[in-house]
Design a protein around this motif. Structure first.
Motif, PDB file in Angstrom:
ATOM      1  N   TYR A  96       1.470  -5.830  -4.530  1.00 14.65           N
ATOM      2  CA  TYR A  96       0.740  -6.979  -3.985  1.00 14.65           C
ATOM      3  C   TYR A  96       0.144  -7.911  -5.051  1.00 14.65           C
ATOM      4  O   TYR A  96      -0.546  -8.857  -4.716  1.00 14.65           O
ATOM      5  N   GLU A 108      -6.399  -9.194   0.738  1.00  9.91           N
ATOM      6  CA  GLU A 108      -6.617  -8.289   1.874  1.00  9.91           C
ATOM      7  C   GLU A 108      -6.002  -6.927   1.632  1.00  9.91           C
ATOM      8  O   GLU A 108      -6.628  -5.899   1.892  1.00  9.91           O
ATOM      9  N   GLN A 109      -4.774  -6.913   1.141  1.00 11.32           N
ATOM     10  CA  GLN A 109      -4.103  -5.642   0.901  1.00 11.32           C
ATOM     11  C   GLN A 109      -4.788  -4.860  -0.220  1.00 11.32           C
ATOM     12  O   GLN A 109      -4.982  -3.643  -0.120  1.00 11.32           O
ATOM     13  N   HIS A 111      -7.901  -5.096  -1.111  1.00  9.24           N
ATOM     14  CA  HIS A 111      -9.190  -4.640  -0.582  1.00  9.24           C
ATOM     15  C   HIS A 111      -9.004  -3.371   0.243  1.00  9.24           C
ATOM     16  O   HIS A 111      -9.771  -2.403   0.103  1.00  9.24           O
ATOM     17  N   ARG A 112      -7.983  -3.349   1.080  1.00  3.43           N
ATOM     18  CA  ARG A 112      -7.694  -2.177   1.922  1.00  3.43           C
ATOM     19  C   ARG A 112      -7.374  -0.955   1.057  1.00  3.43           C
ATOM     20  O   ARG A 112      -7.877   0.149   1.285  1.00  3.43           O
ATOM     21  N   ILE A 113      -6.546  -1.145   0.041  1.00  5.12           N
ATOM     22  CA  ILE A 113      -6.155  -0.048  -0.854  1.00  5.12           C
ATOM     23  C   ILE A 113      -7.375   0.466  -1.629  1.00  5.12           C
ATOM     24  O   ILE A 113      -7.585   1.680  -1.755  1.00  5.12           O
ATOM     25  N   GLN A 115     -10.553   0.191  -0.772  1.00  8.53           N
ATOM     26  CA  GLN A 115     -11.462   0.876   0.152  1.00  8.53           C
ATOM     27  C   GLN A 115     -10.997   2.303   0.427  1.00  8.53           C
ATOM     28  O   GLN A 115     -11.811   3.214   0.519  1.00  8.53           O
ATOM     29  N   SER A 116      -9.690   2.480   0.521  1.00  8.93           N
ATOM     30  CA  SER A 116      -9.137   3.810   0.743  1.00  8.93           C
ATOM     31  C   SER A 116      -9.465   4.732  -0.439  1.00  8.93           C
ATOM     32  O   SER A 116      -9.859   5.888  -0.247  1.00  8.93           O
ATOM     33  N   SER A 119     -13.208   5.516  -0.287  1.00  5.00           N
ATOM     34  CA  SER A 119     -13.517   6.501   0.760  1.00  5.00           C
ATOM     35  C   SER A 119     -13.147   7.912   0.326  1.00  5.00           C
ATOM     36  O   SER A 119     -13.821   8.881   0.686  1.00  5.00           O
TER      37      SER A 119
END
Length: 154
Positions: A96, A108-109, A111-113, A115-116, A119
């Protein structure tokens, strides 16, 4: 450093590329930032690269882990490598990074990665940025990703 500079060709990312050819000999990158590291890697193609890190400078641990680089201050230790889940996330981030995480989809991608990873407790800023730099990400992409990581902390 001055002695080295007197005895060897010295250049920077701001100098003309024609000043030093790529792959004509070993390259020393002394306390590089994202841009200088990217430049040094390009100059070292087909040759060797030694990088000196500084405290507070661009983090090289992830870069070294991604590439399996040897720490010359500890030559008997094997390179650490990346945890499998982090390596997979770096692979996805690398996919990305096309627009330096400057476009909406890339942000967005990423950020998602990120955040994973956060977590799972495996988000280490220095490792992620360095590993992505080792994958050939531009200095802009590395800086933008750093901003995204910093934004997660707030």
């Amino acid at each position: 450093m001055r002695t080295f500079a007197v005895e060897h060709t010295v250049t920077t990312p701001r100098a003309a590329r024609s000043r030093v050819d790529s792959g004509v000999g070993p390259v020393l990158a002394y306390v590089p930032d994202e841009k200088t590291l990217n430049f040094a890697v390009g100059l070292a193609r087909g040759s060797s690269l030694a990088v000196v890190e500084s405290i507070g400078g661009f983090p090289l641990r992830g870069w070294a882990n991604q590439l399996g680089a040897v720490d010359l201050t500890r030559p008997d230790e094997q390179p650490a490598g990346l945890r499998p889940e982090v390596a997979k996330a770096i692979e996805r981030l690398n996919f990305y990074k096309n627009n330096g995480f400057g476009d909406q989809l890339g942000k967005e991608q990423a950020h998602r990665i990120l955040q994973s990873l956060q977590s799972a407790g495996t988000l280490e800023r220095d490792v992620v940025l360095g590993a992505l730099a080792a994958r050939g990400a531009s200095a802009r992409a590395v800086r933008n990703l750093g901003k995204l990581i910093d934004g997660l902390a707030h």
